[in-house]
Scaffold this active site. Structure first.
Site, mmCIF file in Angstrom:
data_model
loop_
_atom_site.group_PDB
_atom_site.id
_atom_site.type_symbol
_atom_site.label_atom_id
_atom_site.label_comp_id
_atom_site.label_asym_id
_atom_site.label_seq_id
_atom_site.Cartn_x
_atom_site.Cartn_y
_atom_site.Cartn_z
ATOM 1 C CB CYS A 113 -20.013 25.017 -24.247
ATOM 2 S SG CYS A 113 -21.270 24.860 -22.927
ATOM 3 C CB CYS A 115 -21.703 28.612 -20.645
ATOM 4 S SG CYS A 115 -20.015 27.999 -20.810
ATOM 5 C CB CYS A 123 -24.306 24.754 -21.136
ATOM 6 S SG CYS A 123 -23.041 25.136 -19.913
ATOM 7 C CE LYS A 190 -18.574 21.421 -17.755
ATOM 8 N NZ LYS A 190 -18.812 22.355 -18.878
ATOM 9 N NE ARG A 200 -19.332 28.199 -13.384
ATOM 10 C CZ ARG A 200 -19.866 27.357 -12.518
ATOM 11 N NH1 ARG A 200 -20.057 27.725 -11.268
ATOM 12 N NH2 ARG A 200 -20.205 26.135 -12.903
ATOM 13 N NE ARG A 212 -23.275 26.817 -16.331
ATOM 14 C CZ ARG A 212 -22.196 27.571 -16.496
ATOM 15 N NH1 ARG A 212 -21.030 27.178 -16.002
ATOM 16 N NH2 ARG A 212 -22.262 28.708 -17.154
ATOM 17 C CD GLU A 228 -24.272 11.670 -18.943
ATOM 18 O OE1 GLU A 228 -24.132 11.679 -20.184
ATOM 19 O OE2 GLU A 228 -25.093 12.388 -18.360
ATOM 20 C CE LYS A 243 -14.338 21.784 -16.857
ATOM 21 N NZ LYS A 243 -14.820 22.734 -17.876
ATOM 22 C CE1 TYR A 308 -7.314 27.156 -17.847
ATOM 23 C CE2 TYR A 308 -7.847 25.650 -16.057
ATOM 24 C CZ TYR A 308 -8.241 26.384 -17.159
ATOM 25 O OH TYR A 308 -9.550 26.357 -17.572
#
Length: 318
Positions: A113, A115, A123, A190, A200, A212, A228, A243, A308
């Site tokens: 990406c 960004c 992006c 997404k 971010r 976005r 998509e 996501k 995470y």
């Protein structure tokens, strides 16, 4: 029904299993620092200097985690993301370091990406007069980023910019450079989500104007996700991603059932941070809600989960 809910019988009839092999560990490599930087909104997660990346990847490998995904924070940002696709840019260096040390013991996935590399934080290429994010001029750069990552040794590239046609452009670039065997994991569905906030801070990728919503999906839409995903599959995607994960379990379920494709889900920063915050307050048992949340993502149809919590869950399962 209760006859099957006791002791080892409960384990025998369990429909869904969650294991370390399902996990992908996100890592942030930061060219602007010489020491690890705690991310205040994501307890336990750090931005790492290049010389600490291999150690963190080794720790994940030792826990049995099979894959990681890399995000880069460069020293220099500009309007066209110049430092995203050079041979010696931060992600490319990190990929080489990890692969030289761990080789086939760790699958290295790279986020593709712009960004993190643009000074405006969007992006793609931006028309600064209108503040519109330009779709087609961005595609060539995404192809260059993906190819540079694979040249450095990345096993899988994961485009996340939600530009129309990005999978086809990346597939063409990889094939032209003789990387036709490199898989693409597409962030196909997404959403424009408020759950990305802590990321971010982690990736230093906040946008300077607008939002976005013109290229990420409306959270109200479900059928659009199917369209998509289908477009990306037709363009050459090998793995489809949804996501965020927890607010979009229905989307994971629909995509898995519609396409029977390898399906990934990203348990994003906001999902992680809200459970961590509640656990710190003593309102929830962190291990139990972590396991239940990730199990629900697997049950919905995800074959792999970017989270995470990867190292925490791996330790718990051990």
């Amino acid at each position: 029904m209760r006859r099957l809910r006791s002791g080892k019988i409960r384990d025998l009839v369990r429909e869904t299993s969650l294991g370390v092999d399902d996990l992908i560990y996100p890592m942030f490599v930061d060219e602007t620092t010489d020491s690890s930087v705690d991310i205040s909104s994501m307890p336990g997660i750090q931005r790492l200097p290049l010389d600490k990346v291999v150690d963190d990847a080794k720790e994940a490998a030792d826990l049995g985690i099979p894959a990681l995904v890399l995000f880069g924070i460069p020293k220099h940002k500009d309007a066209v993301g110049t430092c995203s696709h050079g041979e010696d840019d931060i992600v490319q260096q990190a990929v080489r370091s990890i692969k030289e040390d761990l080789g086939k013991d760790m699958v290295v996935i790279t986020d593709v990406c712009m960004c993190e590399y643009t000074d405006h934080g969007h992006c793609g290429i931006v028309d600064m007069d209108t503040e519109d994010v330009l779709n087609d001029p961005t595609l060539d750069i995404l192809g260059k980023i993906a190819t540079s990552h694979v040249e450095a040794g990345a096993d899988i590239v994961a485009p996340s910019g939600m530009m129309d046609g990005m999978i086809g452009a990346i597939r063409n670039s990889l094939d032209e450079n003789h990387f036709e065997n490199t898989p693409i994991m597409s962030y196909a569905a997404k959403y424009t989500s408020a759950f990305y906030g802590p990321f971010r801070e982690a990736a230093d990728s906040g946008f300077q104007f607008g939002d976005r919503s013109t290229y990420q999906m409306d959270p109200a839409n479900s059928n659009e996700a199917i369209r998509e995903a289908e477009l990306d599959i037709l363009e050459g995607a090998d793995i489809i991603m949804v996501k965020p994960a927890l607010p979009y379990l229905d989307i994971i379920y629909r995509i898995k059932n519609e396409f029977k494709m390898p399906t990934a889900a990203y348990n994003v920063s906001g999902e992680y941070s809200m459970l961590k915050a509640a656990a710190e307050k003593g309102w929830l048992d962190e291990k139990l809600v972590m396991y239940e949340s990730l199990l629900s993502i697997k049950r919905a149809g995800a074959d792999m989960i970017l989270t995470y919590f990867a190292k925490d869950l791996a330790r718990m399962l051990k």
